[in-house]
Scaffold this active site. Structure first.
Site, PDB file in Angstrom:
ATOM      1  N   HIS A 102     -32.681  -2.176  -4.727  1.00  0.00           N
ATOM      2  CA  HIS A 102     -31.266  -2.627  -4.477  1.00  0.00           C
ATOM      3  C   HIS A 102     -30.922  -4.064  -5.449  1.00  0.00           C
ATOM      4  O   HIS A 102     -31.698  -4.770  -5.946  1.00  0.00           O
ATOM      5  CB  HIS A 102     -31.397  -3.536  -2.896  1.00  0.00           C
ATOM      6  CG  HIS A 102     -31.977  -2.491  -1.865  1.00  0.00           C
ATOM      7  ND1 HIS A 102     -31.552  -1.221  -1.713  1.00  0.00           N
ATOM      8  CD2 HIS A 102     -33.086  -2.710  -0.984  1.00  0.00           C
ATOM      9  CE1 HIS A 102     -32.262  -0.660  -0.923  1.00  0.00           C
ATOM     10  NE2 HIS A 102     -33.087  -1.470  -0.332  1.00  0.00           N
ATOM     11  N   GLU A 146     -33.946  -7.997   1.677  1.00  0.00           N
ATOM     12  CA  GLU A 146     -34.254  -7.611   2.889  1.00  0.00           C
ATOM     13  C   GLU A 146     -35.759  -7.967   3.386  1.00  0.00           C
ATOM     14  O   GLU A 146     -36.454  -8.464   2.442  1.00  0.00           O
ATOM     15  CB  GLU A 146     -34.203  -6.063   2.945  1.00  0.00           C
ATOM     16  CG  GLU A 146     -35.168  -5.203   2.340  1.00  0.00           C
ATOM     17  CD  GLU A 146     -34.721  -3.826   2.091  1.00  0.00           C
ATOM     18  OE1 GLU A 146     -33.604  -3.395   2.560  1.00  0.00           O
ATOM     19  OE2 GLU A 146     -35.621  -2.912   1.981  1.00  0.00           O
ATOM     20  N   HIS A 169     -39.449  -0.432  -4.428  1.00  0.00           N
ATOM     21  CA  HIS A 169     -40.233  -0.392  -3.059  1.00  0.00           C
ATOM     22  C   HIS A 169     -39.967   0.900  -2.539  1.00  0.00           C
ATOM     23  O   HIS A 169     -38.947   1.707  -2.483  1.00  0.00           O
ATOM     24  CB  HIS A 169     -39.735  -1.605  -2.366  1.00  0.00           C
ATOM     25  CG  HIS A 169     -38.224  -1.559  -1.645  1.00  0.00           C
ATOM     26  ND1 HIS A 169     -37.141  -2.029  -2.426  1.00  0.00           N
ATOM     27  CD2 HIS A 169     -37.699  -0.992  -0.601  1.00  0.00           C
ATOM     28  CE1 HIS A 169     -35.910  -1.557  -1.813  1.00  0.00           C
ATOM     29  NE2 HIS A 169     -36.394  -1.139  -0.697  1.00  0.00           N
ATOM     30  N   ARG A 228     -31.533   5.042  -5.840  1.00  0.00           N
ATOM     31  CA  ARG A 228     -32.753   5.812  -5.975  1.00  0.00           C
ATOM     32  C   ARG A 228     -33.295   6.006  -7.276  1.00  0.00           C
ATOM     33  O   ARG A 228     -32.591   6.643  -8.043  1.00  0.00           O
ATOM     34  CB  ARG A 228     -32.360   7.378  -5.221  1.00  0.00           C
ATOM     35  CG  ARG A 228     -32.183   7.228  -3.779  1.00  0.00           C
ATOM     36  CD  ARG A 228     -32.182   8.866  -3.185  1.00  0.00           C
ATOM     37  NE  ARG A 228     -31.403   8.649  -1.884  1.00  0.00           N
ATOM     38  CZ  ARG A 228     -30.190   9.099  -1.742  1.00  0.00           C
ATOM     39  NH1 ARG A 228     -29.810   9.632  -2.707  1.00  0.00           N
ATOM     40  NH2 ARG A 228     -29.648   9.124  -0.670  1.00  0.00           N
TER      41      ARG A 228
END
Length: 306
Positions: free
Chosen positions: A99, A116, A174, A194
């Site tokens: 991200h 996150e 991740h 991705r």
């Protein structure tokens, strides 16, 4: 105002399953539910109030009509709710992904970046995640691994168990792997790049889109996150997550800012202004800043998010 509950927004995913139903007794809409957006101000899955006199209003509407009462003075200037709370059920491996940070995301995608944290609700025996790159992997080595289909050679595969709390800063490569279910606390963003997706195809037979160039722009090759996970709390510039246990009563104060509770196990209630709101496993409740004082009662294991 009062403690607010919202209707979950279920997102079907190739890698999703039925653990949200099994663990929390939810009535899900498919056997491939990968995400339940339990508190969201994002347009891709807007939360709608399902309890009390505000039932039917969206979180976006609440931000317009009750911003300071809901958020508190510290967050009163924000136009959108700053966090997104999800449950993720990885019945299969998620894509290898990354991200962006705020600067890149605002410039390229027109929304916030995505840092996150995960709380592992359920994990099968020998469960793992992908978390960062192996030591001393350069950008050039990473590109070569992607191009030669040897990406697994440069990734850290880390064991996890129920109760682990995992901080995933932007720029970290991740993925949740098969057999892991988490609460995800994140910035209000839906931007994911991705890198590898196991050559899976969508319902119409097409390979899912990859975002290699953008991923290379945002991966933090210089500093990899620690693989030492906590079982108590995570704090960063965007949010704080703390694991709490309540046996009997716990008196709390909002301190002029909103609070969020996610119930992991047990049952109980929120008592406020001589009124009550019940709590059960899987509930997410938003406590408006204006409530000031309230009490958690029961036998509960939950996450407190600010």
């Amino acid at each position: 105002m009062y403690p607010l509950k919202f209707a979950p927004v279920y997102q079907e995913r190739l890698w999703g399953g039925t653990n949200i139903k099994k663990v929390f007794g939810r009535k899900i809409t498919s056997d491939h539910i990968g995400e339940s957006w339990d508190l969201s101000g994002h347009s891709n899955g807007m939360s709608i109030v399902e309890n009390g006199y505000l039932a039917g209003k969206s979180l976006h509407q609440l931000m317009i009509e009750y911003r300071e009462k809901l958020m508190g003075k510290k967050f009163a200037e924000g136009k959108s709710f700053p966090l997104l709370i999800k449950i993720l059920d990885a019945n299969d491996n998620l894509s290898i992904q990354v991200h962006p940070d705020d600067e890149y995301a605002h410039r390229v995608e027109g929304e916030a970046g995505k840092t996150e944290a995960w709380y592992v609700v359920h994990a099968k025996d020998d469960a793992h995640i992908i978390y960062g790159l192996k030591n001393h992997i350069t950008k050039e080595a990473f590109i070569k691994a992607v191009e030669t289909h040897h990406i697994s050679d440069v990734l850290k595969r880390v064991p996890v168990k129920a109760g682990d709390m995992i901080y995933v800063p932007s720029g970290t490569v991740h993925a949740l792997l098969e057999g892991v279910m988490v609460y995800e606390i994140q910035q209000n963003s839906d931007t994911t790049y991705r890198i590898y997706d196991y050559d899976r195809v969508t319902k119409d037979g097409k390979l899912r889109e990859l975002h290699i160039d953008k991923a290379l722009d945002v991966i933090n090759f210089a500093e990899q996150p620690s693989c030492v996970f906590t079982d108590r709390s995570i704090t960063c510039q965007y949010f704080s997550v703390e694991k709490l246990s309540v046996t009997g009563e716990l008196h709390e104060k909002t301190k002029e800012m909103f609070l969020i509770y996610c119930v992991i196990e047990g049952s109980g209630e929120v008592i406020y202004q001589d009124k009550r709101e019940s709590l059960k496993p899987g509930d997410t409740v938003l406590i408006p800043a204006c409530l000031e004082n309230f009490t958690l009662r029961g036998n509960l294991r939950l996450l407190q998010i600010t």
